[in-house]
Design a protein around this motif. Structure first.
Motif, PDB file in Angstrom:
ATOM      1  N   THR A  34       0.833  -1.206   0.000  1.00 12.09           N
ATOM      2  CA  THR A  34       0.000   0.000   0.000  1.00 12.09           C
ATOM      3  C   THR A  34       0.866   1.254   0.000  1.00 12.09           C
ATOM      4  OG1 THR A  34      -1.695  -1.195   1.251  1.00 12.09           O
ATOM      5  CG2 THR A  34      -1.868   1.195   1.193  1.00 12.09           C
ATOM      6  N   TYR A  35       1.863   1.272   0.866  1.00 13.38           N
ATOM      7  CA  TYR A  35       2.736   2.448   0.949  1.00 13.38           C
ATOM      8  C   TYR A  35       3.500   2.647  -0.366  1.00 13.38           C
ATOM      9  CZ  TYR A  35       6.020   5.811   2.926  1.00 13.38           C
ATOM     10  OH  TYR A  35       6.759   6.941   3.169  1.00 13.38           O
ATOM     11  N   GLY A  36       4.014   1.529  -0.927  1.00 11.41           N
ATOM     12  CA  GLY A  36       4.775   1.639  -2.171  1.00 11.41           C
ATOM     13  C   GLY A  36       3.953   2.177  -3.333  1.00 11.41           C
ATOM     14  N   LEU A  37       2.669   1.796  -3.399  1.00  7.86           N
ATOM     15  CA  LEU A  37       1.821   2.262  -4.491  1.00  7.86           C
ATOM     16  C   LEU A  37       1.344   3.702  -4.290  1.00  7.86           C
ATOM     17  CD1 LEU A  37      -0.329  -0.939  -5.124  1.00  7.86           C
ATOM     18  CD2 LEU A  37       1.497  -0.035  -6.565  1.00  7.86           C
ATOM     19  N   LEU A  38       1.326   4.162  -3.047  1.00  6.60           N
ATOM     20  CA  LEU A  38       0.822   5.510  -2.769  1.00  6.60           C
ATOM     21  C   LEU A  38       1.916   6.551  -2.631  1.00  6.60           C
ATOM     22  CD1 LEU A  38      -2.007   4.853  -0.121  1.00  6.60           C
ATOM     23  CD2 LEU A  38      -2.189   4.979  -2.587  1.00  6.60           C
ATOM     24  N   VAL A  39       3.147   6.118  -2.389  1.00  9.15           N
ATOM     25  CA  VAL A  39       4.195   7.083  -2.035  1.00  9.15           C
ATOM     26  C   VAL A  39       4.448   8.094  -3.147  1.00  9.15           C
ATOM     27  CG1 VAL A  39       6.104   5.648  -2.863  1.00  9.15           C
ATOM     28  CG2 VAL A  39       6.482   7.293  -1.010  1.00  9.15           C
ATOM     29  N   THR A  40       4.320   7.654  -4.408  1.00  9.44           N
ATOM     30  CA  THR A  40       4.565   8.596  -5.504  1.00  9.44           C
ATOM     31  C   THR A  40       3.487   9.673  -5.595  1.00  9.44           C
ATOM     32  OG1 THR A  40       3.430   7.097  -7.036  1.00  9.44           O
ATOM     33  CG2 THR A  40       5.821   6.896  -6.857  1.00  9.44           C
ATOM     34  N   ASN A  41       2.349   9.416  -4.989  1.00  9.70           N
ATOM     35  CA  ASN A  41       1.257  10.389  -5.042  1.00  9.70           C
ATOM     36  C   ASN A  41       1.359  11.458  -3.962  1.00  9.70           C
ATOM     37  OD1 ASN A  41      -0.065   7.612  -6.084  1.00  9.70           O
ATOM     38  ND2 ASN A  41      -1.003   9.343  -7.140  1.00  9.70           N
ATOM     39  N   VAL A  42       2.289  11.287  -3.027  1.00  5.85           N
ATOM     40  CA  VAL A  42       2.437  12.296  -1.971  1.00  5.85           C
ATOM     41  C   VAL A  42       3.767  13.034  -2.066  1.00  5.85           C
ATOM     42  CG1 VAL A  42       0.945  10.996  -0.416  1.00  5.85           C
ATOM     43  CG2 VAL A  42       3.405  10.649  -0.297  1.00  5.85           C
ATOM     44  N   ILE A  43       4.568  12.710  -3.079  1.00  7.51           N
ATOM     45  CA  ILE A  43       5.823  13.437  -3.259  1.00  7.51           C
ATOM     46  C   ILE A  43       5.496  14.884  -3.624  1.00  7.51           C
ATOM     47  CG2 ILE A  43       7.912  13.631  -4.649  1.00  7.51           C
ATOM     48  CD1 ILE A  43       7.831  10.616  -5.030  1.00  7.51           C
ATOM     49  N   PRO A  44       5.981  15.844  -2.827  1.00  6.02           N
ATOM     50  CA  PRO A  44       5.649  17.253  -3.106  1.00  6.02           C
ATOM     51  C   PRO A  44       6.118  17.679  -4.493  1.00  6.02           C
ATOM     52  CG  PRO A  44       6.638  17.002  -0.931  1.00  6.02           C
ATOM     53  CD  PRO A  44       6.822  15.693  -1.635  1.00  6.02           C
ATOM     54  N   GLU A  45       5.235  18.352  -5.203  1.00  9.24           N
ATOM     55  CA  GLU A  45       5.574  18.869  -6.529  1.00  9.24           C
ATOM     56  C   GLU A  45       6.440  20.120  -6.386  1.00  9.24           C
ATOM     57  OE1 GLU A  45       3.316  20.584 -10.548  1.00  9.24           O
ATOM     58  OE2 GLU A  45       2.220  20.151  -8.696  1.00  9.24           O
ATOM     59  N   THR A  46       7.485  20.212  -7.192  1.00  4.20           N
ATOM     60  CA  THR A  46       8.345  21.388  -7.172  1.00  4.20           C
ATOM     61  C   THR A  46       8.380  22.023  -8.555  1.00  4.20           C
ATOM     62  OG1 THR A  46      10.303  20.025  -7.615  1.00  4.20           O
ATOM     63  CG2 THR A  46       9.794  20.507  -5.307  1.00  4.20           C
ATOM     64  N   LEU A  47       8.520  23.350  -8.575  1.00  5.18           N
ATOM     65  CA  LEU A  47       8.523  24.105  -9.828  1.00  5.18           C
ATOM     66  C   LEU A  47       9.833  24.863  -9.969  1.00  5.18           C
ATOM     67  CD1 LEU A  47       4.930  25.615  -9.536  1.00  5.18           C
ATOM     68  CD2 LEU A  47       5.597  23.616 -10.862  1.00  5.18           C
TER      69      LEU A  47
END
Length: 748
Positions: A34-47
């Motif tokens: 669960t953590y592995g599949l969700l972790v990419t969705n909580v990585i803060p977006e940077t500009l």
């Protein structure tokens, strides 16, 4: 034999499935997945933007946060906007009039003292004159005893010693002398006029700038009064002394007002989803600071989202572990079923993740095609509907994170709600039946409910949607249900085979008379085969009466006496026109042969990789019951008492309702078959006696049958038996044949 054994027959799983930490490992595995599949969705977006650059996209805030710098700036402006607050000091007029009255009272007091001194002097002088006239030589009073008069300077000093320090420093000697020399009437008039002038002036607000003006106005009132003009100068000095500023700066009130103004300033919030920079707009220093504040410009790793996700996953998996350990389902103790749950859970989450990548496309509503109902439908069919409902909640939370690609925040609540209703819909529709056509109907039901949920979501957004956009959203939602049903049907056989799950389809397959083991029973022990079919009829009806799995009981009954094929002639139903071999051997040997048949059947069933539920029924249908016939026979033949344990089946006792019911049906069928002219009353009495004997013998202690259910079982078995052993009308031909046969027998 062409069979693919389930995981329960794999050596590696046999070695670890009962390990003390295997359940802990499986739950940890669920958490890691669960953590592995969700972790990419909580990585803060940077500009990568700079002040003065032009934005190539709309930039929205991913979080809600306070803009503290702007809040402090507004608070400072609010603080500074509040000017000094002045307050009229009403007590000042009372204080100043009290001071003026003190002066006049002191003047009167000194005047009285002066008058008393004069009276004393005059009295002493008169007494001295009297003494002189009488020519008194030895007199106690002399001229030296006569005190001096109080001079004006002494009177002034006396006044100054009595009045307050501040007052004596402000009032001149000339004023005091003038007042000391005034008559009581003039002094009274001067006091009233002075106090009145001060009171009138200080009734108004007098700030520091208006003090002189107020004094001049009061001075004019004094000059225009009817008091003796000789007192004007003194009165004017007293008035000017008495009038002070009474409209003063109130530091406490000012500070309080400023603090209230600061408190009234609402925090400046940057809301989640708030548009910070529009596409094509220049990034100003202010917007650049806002981008930095919401974390879109961070050039350092921010661990908070990862820690937060870890906490959420730990909580979810902990709740799941507690629920599965507490709920009365096969997952409570069966680690194979728990492993299957992990596989279904993982497969569903992987599908969710793959569908989430479609968010980068420009197709409207494509993510609604996610067939999440597949997971809960499989769990409902293979495990339990309650477990599926709990899992639906987890899927909805996970989906709200996975599908946050088009959301400005971490969670997309619309997809969370959609996935929840879609998951639950399949559970409700399949909770009572899981036949193939029912699964297809469930897919249609899920699709229809998906459409309703999408309509609700669109209405809640209150947006302007075109017919094309609405059509795509609804179409993908309906297609989701159909895909979920197809995937469920496609994956079901593989999961059943891989994990040895005894589904309805598998049971129907095992009930086929052409199955090798059933053909073995039919050919090698035909009496046992017919006995098993009869037991199956009894057991199925009884199971359905108490809500147990009737089909499982029927199929289990088909195979429950498979072990009799090893020595078929030692069992009475197979002894056709032959002597009973038990008459020629000892009861102990007979006991050994009879008791062995359940376990011989278990060995054969395991050899054929049969489902453990079927094996369990074959092993448990006799429980630990006593072989009464051979036990009593041994007691009659023996000289010493024999323990019952030697003639009891080793068990185990029935572990499920189906195994217990098959055991009852097996015993009833054998007993009824041996009855002479069975009637309804006899059958009912026999059935109740068998159930009572087993109950008192503790054969139902390890299954969850209740007394109420045992009564229902007895009633169902009696109804089935009465339908089988009903009285049959004899037709004329049959009667004639019967009479003829009787005559022949009589002739013989």
């Amino acid at each position: 034999m062409g069979k693919r054994p389930s995981i329960d027959y794999q050596n590696w799983w046999q070695n670890i499935k009962h390990h003390r930490y295997i359940r802990f490992f499986l739950f940890v595995l669920i958490g890691v997945i669960t953590y592995g599949l969700l972790v990419t969705n909580v990585i803060p977006e940077t500009l990568e933007v700079e002040p003065g650059s032009i934005s190539d996209q709309d930039i929205r805030s991913p979080i809600t946060i306070e803009h503290k710098t702007e809040t402090e700036r507004l608070k400072q402006l609010a603080y500074e906007s509040i000017g000094p607050i002045y307050t009229k000091k009403t007590q000042y007029v009372e204080n100043q009039i009290a001071r003026i009255n003190e002066i006049f009272q002191t003047i009167r007091q000194v005047q009285r003292e002066v008058s008393e001194r004069i009276d004393e002097i005059e009295a002493l002088e008169a007494e001295l004159e009297l003494i002189a006239e009488e020519d008194v030589v030895d007199s106690s009073i002399t001229e030296e005893d006569i005190p001096n008069e109080i001079t004006l300077e002494e009177q002034v000093e006396r006044v100054r010693s009595i009045i307050a320090r501040q007052t004596r420093e402000e009032i001149s000697d000339e004023t005091l002398i003038t007042l000391l020399q005034a008559s009581p009437e003039n002094l009274e008039a001067a006091q009233e006029t002075t106090a009145s002038a001060i009171y009138d002036a200080m009734n108004e607000e007098i700030n520091m700038d208006r003090t002189e003006e107020a004094k001049n106005e009061a001075e004019r009132k004094v000059v225009n009064s009817a008091v003796d003009s000789s007192l004007f100068r003194s009165m004017i000095e007293l008035v000017r002394f008495g009038i002070v500023a009474n409209y003063m700066l109130d530091d406490a009130a000012t500070e309080e007002a400023r603090n209230n103004a600061v408190d009234a300033v609402d925090p400046v919030m940057i809301r989640e989803g708030q548009l910070l920079v529009e596409e094509g707009q220049m990034v100003t220093s202010e917007t650049y600071n806002q981008l930095a504040l919401v974390g879109l410009l961070d050039d350092h790793s921010n661990v908070y989202p990862f820690v937060g996700l870890a906490i959420i996953v730990i909580l979810l998996i902990s709740m799941l572990a507690y629920y599965l350990g507490d709920a009365k389902t096969s997952l409570q103790t069966n680690n194979t079923h728990l492993l299957m749950y992990v596989v279904i859970y993982t497969l569903t989450l992987v599908i969710l993740k793959l569908i989430s990548f479609a968010q980068i496309s420009e197709v409207t509503g494509v993510t609604y095609i996610v067939p999440v109902a597949m997971g809960t439908m499989l769990i409902t069919i293979l495990l339990h509907s309650r477990v599926a409902l709990f899992t639906a909640m987890i899927f909805s939370i996970v989906a709200s994170v996975i599908f946050n690609g088009q959301s400005s925040g971490i969670l997309d609540y619309s997809h969370g709600i959609y996935v929840f209703f879609s998951s639950v819909a399949g559970v409700f529709f399949l909770s009572r039946s899981n036949k193939v056509f029912r699964i297809l109907q469930a897919g249609l039901f899920v699709g229809a409910l998906n459409v309703l949920v999408i309509i609700a979501i669109l209405l809640l957004r209150s947006g302007q949607f075109g017919w094309m956009e609405i059509s795509f959203n609804l179409g993908f939602g309906f297609l989701s249900g159909f895909i979920a049903a197809v995937l469920t049907l496609g994956l079901l056989p593989f999961l059943e085979a891989a994990f040895g799950v005894l589904s309805t389809t598998k049971l129907i397959e095992l009930s086929n008379p052409n199955h090798p083991l059933l053909r073995k029973i039919l050919l090698e022990a035909p009496g046992t085969y017919h006995h098993s079919v009869f037991v199956a009829n009894l057991a199925e009806g009884a199971c359905e009466a108490v809500g147990a799995n009737g089909l499982l009981a029927r199929v289990g009954a088909y195979y429950h006496d498979l072990g009799k094929t090893k020595r078929p002639h030692f069992f009475i139903e197979n002894q056709m026109k032959i002597d009973n071999p038990h008459d020629k051997i000892s009861p102990q040997l007979s006991k050994t042969i009879i008791i062995a048949h359940p376990y011989d059947g278990v060995d054969m069933l395991k050899e054929y990789k049969m489902p453990r539920e079927i094996i369990g029924i074959a092993e448990q249908h006799h429980g630990t019951t006593l072989l009464k016939y051979f036990y009593f026979k041994a007691m009659q033949n023996g000289e010493k008492e024999i323990p019952e344990e030697e003639f009891r089946y080793p068990g185990p006792k029935a572990q499920s309702r189906e195994a217990a019911i098959v055991g009852i049906a097996d015993c009833v069928e054998a007993a009824v078959r041996s009855m002479n002219k069975p009637s309804s009353a006899k059958i009912e009495a026999l059935v109740k006696k068998i159930i009572t004997d087993r109950l008192e013998d503790g054969q139902f202690d390890e299954c969850d049958l209740t007394l109420k259910e045992l009564n229902k079982i007895a009633k169902s078995i009696c109804e089935t038996l009465q339908g089988t052993f009903h009285s049959r009308i004899e037709y004329p031909d049959e009667v004639d044949e019967k009479i003829e046969d009787e005559k022949k027998e009589g002739d013989q």
